[in-house]
Design a protein around this motif. Structure first.
Motif, PDB file in Angstrom:
ATOM      1  N   ASP A   1     -16.550   1.819   4.549  1.00 37.53           N
ATOM      2  CA  ASP A   1     -15.121   1.882   4.684  1.00 37.53           C
ATOM      3  C   ASP A   1     -14.178   1.461   3.812  1.00 37.53           C
ATOM      4  O   ASP A   1     -14.382   0.554   3.065  1.00 37.53           O
ATOM      5  CB  ASP A   1     -14.915   1.861   6.338  1.00 37.53           C
ATOM      6  CG  ASP A   1     -15.688   2.483   7.338  1.00 37.53           C
ATOM      7  OD1 ASP A   1     -16.158   3.532   6.833  1.00 37.53           O
ATOM      8  OD2 ASP A   1     -15.594   2.020   8.513  1.00 37.53           O
TER       9      ASP A   1
ATOM     10  N   ARG B   1     -14.078   5.836   6.770  1.00 36.72           N
ATOM     11  CA  ARG B   1     -13.217   5.596   7.807  1.00 36.72           C
ATOM     12  C   ARG B   1     -12.237   4.713   7.018  1.00 36.72           C
ATOM     13  O   ARG B   1     -12.556   3.887   6.231  1.00 36.72           O
ATOM     14  CB  ARG B   1     -13.444   5.256   9.202  1.00 36.72           C
ATOM     15  CG  ARG B   1     -14.475   6.208   9.910  1.00 36.72           C
ATOM     16  CD  ARG B   1     -13.828   7.460  10.402  1.00 36.72           C
ATOM     17  NE  ARG B   1     -14.664   8.271  10.969  1.00 36.72           N
ATOM     18  CZ  ARG B   1     -15.070   9.459  10.435  1.00 36.72           C
ATOM     19  NH1 ARG B   1     -14.773   9.764   9.266  1.00 36.72           N
ATOM     20  NH2 ARG B   1     -15.879  10.071  11.186  1.00 36.72           N
TER      21      ARG B   1
ATOM     22  N   CYS C   1      -9.998  10.815   4.695  1.00 36.03           N
ATOM     23  CA  CYS C   1     -10.800  10.082   5.749  1.00 36.03           C
ATOM     24  C   CYS C   1     -10.616  10.843   7.218  1.00 36.03           C
ATOM     25  O   CYS C   1     -11.637  10.578   7.956  1.00 36.03           O
ATOM     26  CB  CYS C   1     -10.597   8.607   5.997  1.00 36.03           C
ATOM     27  SG  CYS C   1     -11.182   7.826   4.548  1.00 36.03           S
TER      28      CYS C   1
END
Length: 74
Positions: free
Chosen positions: A66, A33, A16
């Protein structure tokens, strides 16, 4: 520190956050993320615990969102 959990945590951060990582294009380049809380391995471990078996991998429930406690499972 080297454990299966730590390795999974470290690799999650690499894919990431490191544009030089082999699988960056499928994660970081897509905007995936890691939540700020999981910058700490200890917090990741508290949230996720250990995988049930060595075969379990960290999985995002929604692959467009995420890595965070609410979106991950073993």
């Amino acid at each position: 520190m080297s454990s299966p959990e730590y390795n999974r945590w470290y690799n999650m951060h690499q894919r990431c956050g490191n544009p030089k990582a082999d699988n960056w294009k499928w994660y970081g380049a897509r905007g995936i993320r890691v939540c700020p809380e999981w910058s700490s391995f200890e917090q990741f471990q508290l949230d996720m615990g250990s995988p049930p078996t060595p075969l379990h991998q960290l999985d995002r429930i929604d692959s467009d969102k995420d890595y965070c406690k609410a979106n991950c499972r073993w």
